[in-house]
Design a protein around this motif. Structure first.
Motif, short mmCIF file in Angstrom:
data_model
loop_
_atom_site.label_atom_id
_atom_site.label_comp_id
_atom_site.label_asym_id
_atom_site.label_seq_id
_atom_site.Cartn_x
_atom_site.Cartn_y
_atom_site.Cartn_z
N GLU A 62 0.74 -1.19 0.03
CA GLU A 62 -0.09 -0.12 0.02
C GLU A 62 0.69 1.51 -0.08
N ASP A 63 2.17 1.25 0.20
CA ASP A 63 3.02 2.27 -0.06
C ASP A 63 3.38 2.70 -1.65
N THR A 64 3.04 1.77 -2.44
CA THR A 64 3.27 2.12 -4.00
C THR A 64 2.53 3.23 -4.31
N ALA A 65 3.29 4.09 -4.82
CA ALA A 65 2.95 5.45 -5.33
C ALA A 65 4.21 6.22 -6.20
N VAL A 66 3.39 7.24 -6.72
CA VAL A 66 4.60 8.19 -7.04
C VAL A 66 4.68 9.12 -6.00
N TYR A 67 6.12 9.35 -5.41
CA TYR A 67 6.38 10.17 -4.48
C TYR A 67 7.11 11.49 -4.80
N TYR A 68 6.40 12.68 -4.41
CA TYR A 68 7.12 13.97 -4.59
C TYR A 68 7.46 14.71 -3.44
N CYS A 69 8.24 15.47 -3.62
CA CYS A 69 8.58 16.68 -2.66
C CYS A 69 8.31 17.92 -2.88
N ALA A 70 7.97 18.53 -1.97
CA ALA A 70 7.58 20.10 -2.13
C ALA A 70 8.00 20.88 -1.28
N ALA A 71 8.01 22.42 -1.45
CA ALA A 71 8.57 23.17 -0.51
C ALA A 71 7.74 24.56 -0.30
N VAL A 72 7.89 25.02 0.73
CA VAL A 72 7.27 26.22 1.04
C VAL A 72 7.98 27.04 2.09
N LEU A 73 7.98 28.19 1.83
CA LEU A 73 8.94 29.03 2.81
C LEU A 73 8.07 29.47 3.97
N LYS A 74 8.14 28.60 4.86
CA LYS A 74 7.28 28.62 6.05
C LYS A 74 7.86 28.01 7.32
N GLY A 75 7.85 28.57 8.45
CA GLY A 75 8.52 28.04 9.69
C GLY A 75 7.72 27.43 10.70
N TRP A 76 6.38 27.29 10.32
CA TRP A 76 5.50 26.80 11.39
C TRP A 76 5.91 25.41 11.84
N ALA A 77 5.58 25.00 13.12
CA ALA A 77 5.83 23.69 13.64
C ALA A 77 5.13 22.80 12.77
N PRO A 78 5.97 21.48 12.49
CA PRO A 78 5.23 20.93 11.63
C PRO A 78 4.07 20.31 12.18
N ALA A 79 3.19 20.02 11.71
CA ALA A 79 1.64 19.27 11.95
C ALA A 79 1.05 19.11 10.91
N ARG A 80 -0.19 18.94 11.46
CA ARG A 80 -1.07 18.33 9.95
C ARG A 80 -1.43 19.29 8.83
N TRP A 81 -1.03 20.60 9.20
CA TRP A 81 -1.16 21.73 8.00
C TRP A 81 -0.36 21.03 6.79
N CYS A 82 0.77 20.49 7.17
CA CYS A 82 1.68 20.22 6.18
C CYS A 82 1.55 19.01 5.30
N GLU A 83 0.40 18.47 5.64
CA GLU A 83 -0.35 17.41 4.77
C GLU A 83 -0.73 17.86 3.56
N SER A 84 -1.23 19.05 3.73
CA SER A 84 -2.18 19.78 2.51
C SER A 84 -1.33 20.33 1.21
N SER A 85 -1.53 19.82 0.25
CA SER A 85 -0.66 20.12 -0.99
C SER A 85 -0.88 21.62 -1.09
N GLY A 86 -1.89 22.36 -0.72
CA GLY A 86 -2.10 23.61 -1.34
C GLY A 86 -1.31 24.66 -0.44
N GLU A 87 -0.77 24.05 0.48
CA GLU A 87 0.29 24.94 1.56
C GLU A 87 1.63 25.21 0.53
N TYR A 88 1.93 24.27 -0.19
CA TYR A 88 3.37 24.33 -0.93
C TYR A 88 3.51 25.07 -2.15
N ASP A 89 4.57 25.66 -2.50
CA ASP A 89 4.67 26.80 -3.65
C ASP A 89 5.41 26.08 -4.65
N TYR A 90 6.41 25.16 -4.17
CA TYR A 90 7.23 24.54 -5.33
C TYR A 90 7.27 22.89 -5.05
N TRP A 91 7.33 22.42 -6.41
CA TRP A 91 7.11 20.83 -6.52
C TRP A 91 8.18 20.29 -7.26
#
Length: 126
Positions: A87-116
């Motif tokens: 079930e881990d089978t997938a295409v994996y992506y990394c993304a970046a956002v200029l944000k220093g909030w504590a990592p939490a559930r917010w970072c699950e959202s693809s809309g938070e990221y600016d660069y892919w």
């Protein structure tokens, strides 16, 4: 600019390490997220890391199996994946956002990221 690599075919229970190479001079201030998208499914946030202090966040299905880390000298983030399951089978992506909030559930959202980065295929199969 982001470039993900390291995917491949692995048997269940095996391991892979993905890399996300970044360019730019403000690496420290970014949060890098790892996402995956399986066929027929929506893109899913898996993990994220705040580069400056290395704090991380993981979704429940990968906790204890996946580890996100960073090498500031190489401007690279890693996703170490152990005890892989089909079930881990997938295409994996990394993304970046200029944000220093504590990592939490917010970072699950693809809309938070600016660069892919482009994706890398991970296939877990016997």
């Amino acid at each position: 600019q982001l470039q993900a690599s390291g995917g491949g075919l692995v048997q269940p229970g095996g391991s892979l390490r993905l890399s996300c190479a970044t360019s730019g001079t403000t690496f420290d201030y970014y949060t890098i997220g790892w996402f995956r998208q399986a066929p027929g499914k929506e893109r899913e946030g898996v993990s994220c890391i705040f580069i400056s202090d290395g704090r991380t966040y993981y979704i429940d299905p990968v906790k204890g199996r996946f580890t996100t880390s960073r090498d500031k000298a190489k401007n690279t983030v890693y996703l170490q994946m152990n005890s892989l399951k089909p079930e881990d089978t997938a295409v994996y992506y990394c993304a970046a956002v200029l944000k220093g909030w504590a990592p939490a559930r917010w970072c699950e959202s693809s809309g938070e990221y600016d660069y892919w980065g482009q994706g890398t295929q991970v296939t877990v199969s016997s």
